[in-house]
Design a protein around this motif. Sequence first.
Motif, short mmCIF file in Angstrom:
data_model
loop_
_atom_site.label_atom_id
_atom_site.label_comp_id
_atom_site.label_asym_id
_atom_site.label_seq_id
_atom_site.Cartn_x
_atom_site.Cartn_y
_atom_site.Cartn_z
N UNK A 33 0.74 12.46 -4.51
CA UNK A 33 1.71 13.34 -5.17
C UNK A 33 2.49 14.24 -4.21
N UNK A 34 2.12 14.24 -2.94
CA UNK A 34 2.80 15.14 -2.00
C UNK A 34 3.71 14.33 -1.07
N UNK A 35 5.02 14.56 -1.20
CA UNK A 35 5.96 13.83 -0.36
C UNK A 35 5.98 14.37 1.06
N UNK A 36 6.58 13.66 2.02
CA UNK A 36 7.15 12.34 1.77
C UNK A 36 6.08 11.28 1.46
N UNK A 37 6.60 10.17 0.88
CA UNK A 37 5.72 9.05 0.50
C UNK A 37 5.95 7.89 1.47
N UNK A 38 4.97 7.01 1.51
CA UNK A 38 5.02 5.91 2.50
C UNK A 38 4.58 4.60 1.84
N UNK A 95 0.88 -1.16 0.00
CA UNK A 95 0.00 0.00 0.00
C UNK A 95 0.92 1.22 0.00
N UNK A 96 0.74 2.08 -1.00
CA UNK A 96 1.56 3.29 -1.11
C UNK A 96 0.66 4.49 -0.86
N UNK A 97 1.10 5.41 -0.01
CA UNK A 97 0.29 6.60 0.26
C UNK A 97 1.20 7.81 0.46
N UNK A 98 0.57 8.99 0.46
CA UNK A 98 1.40 10.21 0.51
C UNK A 98 1.06 11.06 1.73
N UNK A 99 1.62 12.26 1.74
CA UNK A 99 1.45 13.12 2.92
C UNK A 99 0.04 13.69 3.02
N UNK A 100 -0.67 13.77 1.92
CA UNK A 100 -2.08 14.19 2.00
C UNK A 100 -2.86 13.14 2.80
N UNK A 101 -2.56 11.87 2.53
CA UNK A 101 -3.19 10.78 3.28
C UNK A 101 -2.84 10.91 4.76
N UNK A 102 -1.54 11.06 5.04
CA UNK A 102 -1.06 11.12 6.43
C UNK A 102 -1.76 12.22 7.23
N UNK A 103 -2.06 13.34 6.53
CA UNK A 103 -2.67 14.47 7.24
C UNK A 103 -4.12 14.18 7.61
N UNK A 104 -4.73 13.20 6.94
CA UNK A 104 -6.18 13.01 7.11
C UNK A 104 -6.60 11.67 7.71
N UNK A 116 7.88 2.00 13.03
CA UNK A 116 9.03 1.75 12.14
C UNK A 116 8.74 0.73 11.04
N UNK A 117 7.60 0.07 11.07
CA UNK A 117 7.29 -0.88 9.98
C UNK A 117 6.67 -0.17 8.78
N UNK A 118 6.49 1.14 8.88
CA UNK A 118 6.06 1.91 7.71
C UNK A 118 7.31 2.51 7.06
N UNK A 119 7.52 2.24 5.78
CA UNK A 119 8.68 2.78 5.06
C UNK A 119 8.35 4.20 4.60
N UNK A 120 9.29 5.12 4.85
CA UNK A 120 9.08 6.52 4.49
C UNK A 120 10.21 6.96 3.57
N UNK A 121 9.88 7.79 2.56
CA UNK A 121 10.92 8.27 1.64
C UNK A 121 10.51 9.62 1.08
N UNK A 122 11.51 10.42 0.74
CA UNK A 122 11.23 11.78 0.24
C UNK A 122 10.62 11.74 -1.16
N UNK A 123 10.98 10.72 -1.94
CA UNK A 123 10.48 10.64 -3.31
C UNK A 123 9.98 9.22 -3.60
N UNK A 124 9.22 9.07 -4.69
CA UNK A 124 8.75 7.73 -5.07
C UNK A 124 9.93 6.84 -5.44
N UNK A 146 1.93 5.67 -10.59
CA UNK A 146 1.37 6.73 -9.74
C UNK A 146 0.92 7.92 -10.60
N UNK A 147 1.71 8.23 -11.62
CA UNK A 147 1.31 9.33 -12.53
C UNK A 147 -0.03 9.03 -13.18
#
Length: 540
Positions: free
Chosen positions: A459-464, A368-377, A391-399, A417-418
Amino acid sequence: MEDCEVLVLGSGAAGMTAALAAHDTGAKVRLVERFDRVGGTSAVSGGVIWVPNNPQMRAAGLPDSREEALAYFRALDHGDLRSDVLEAFIDMGPEALGFLEGIGALKVVPLPGYPDYYLDRPGAKPQGGRALDHDLYSLGGLGDWAAKIYGIEEPKPMMLRETPLGGGSGVVPPDEIGRRMASRECGFGQAMVARLLKACLDRGIVPDLGVETLRFLREEGRITGIVVRDGAGTREWRARSGVILATGGFEWDADLRQTFLRGPANHPASPPTARGEGLAMAMAAGAKLGNMTSAWWAPTLAPPSSRWPSGEQRASPLLIERTVPHSLMVNRAGRRFCNEAANYSALAGAFHAFDPQSYSYPNQPAWLVFDSQYRARYPIETTMPGQPLPDWVTEAASLGELAAKTGIDPAALTATVERFNGHARAASDPDFQRGTSAYDHFYGDRSRHGAAVTLGTVEVGPFFAVEVHMGMLGTNGGPQTDARARILGHDGAPIPGLYGAGNAIACPTGGVYAGAGGTLGPALTFGYIAGRAAAHRDNA
Ligand SMILES: Cc1cc2nc3c(=O)[nH]c(=O)nc-3n(C[C@H](O)[C@H](O)[C@H](O)COP(=O)(O)OP(=O)(O)OC[C@H]3O[C@@H](n4cnc5c(N)ncnc54)[C@H](O)[C@@H]3O)c2cc1C
């Protein structure tokens, strides 16, 4: 306790219903539980019960009929449905619910607006009504037995319909939660198991806990009891009328899982009480098996630190996270492979797809891939927006970085994703039709409209990313029964004295998860049928 008439193995929803139904006919009942806790998977479940044409929907003015229910199942049949047991479920389900409500062992109402799972089929109910939710129940009346309900250390002081799982807001005033905690009121499967247990105790059906059954007793072909081992040694317990197998599924036995289940399948969400001991005993008695490749499938998350009290890995069903906007699922090739918002049981088909060219299961592992918009909500498992991520959620600045960290193909992930973002902006998913069914909307973000309830850009990093497993809520194969819950032998004739219900048997609805509560509906109904049939010595 001297010998009984009906002996029930297993204290889940199926077993306790069977015990109550047998007792209601005047039979002397013994309820035997393998572990030191009551309730098994039923106790940790949502407790939702799906029964077509049920009395509660009738009272609420929601129309339904036997014919509509049958049409619905027939439209979902891939050859695994047997008419006699299916019709017994549909015909007897309302009576079983009426019986349990009548004796105070159940208190349910229709889950508001919860649609059936396959709304394009005839007989489906888009407005809900067949799925039932429990009113709160106070554990006070159970005395010391309250602490013996499986998982009760994590009390659930809400009704499912108040939470996002049941279409509610999840907001109950803190004062009210405090009141409920003080009066030990709980909802979900805890309320179901507690009411059933109270009804059993009130009738003198006191579960024997921690009893290992070594084998059935069989005399002149008839099952006449069990051979048990407990703290007091090895003994024979006889049952003059019948033995009912309600021991749950076999998903926690690695050998049985490997032998029978379509797969790959791991990380069940059920507690480690479903070990297939009943299945082994039924096989030894010569039972004819059915439905063995199937399960109540569900994608799960399995955080490494999440453990059952006995130490086993604990997993939780992935439901809301894959349905709300700003998330998608991809395989290791970086491609989407399903409508992420589809119902959990049907999704297994996509996870189990096999590619003959590469001789592999391309959709396992999946993320499951999600972004910072998801995290905020939205939450991820129990982590709410704003809380630090486990720590079992992987986080990265870019896809690209996310792909490198997880092993997903980077170029494909970016392209996927595009493309997904284009669909999200258009609120239309031509690839997998996410958002077209009312079911897809139920767990979406209802503050939005149309398919945007479930579609939003990533589309809004960081991505998870989190790894998604194909697990299950339980298995649904086992010994076949007839419409009177009599377990059949290889020759198709009932094995005298042996009955079954719940996940221990080949489910009367085959592998069809018809709607929310689609496992507990048949379990309660066949518990009811089995209890009465065993007490009446229906296959003497
Ligand atoms: C997180 C989660 C949520 C769920 N939510 C829902 C829902 O809302 N609606 C729905 O329909 N389904 C739901 N399910 C599935 C549902 O809980 C199960 O299908 C159902 O509870 C099975 O009931 P059962 O009585 O057959 O088995 P169980 O409830 O598992 O009971 C079987 C009992 O038998 C005991 N036992 C095992 N072996 C032996 C033995 N040899 N001798 C004696 N006793 C034995 C076990 O310890 C256990 O107590 C959910 C499952 C999970 C994991």
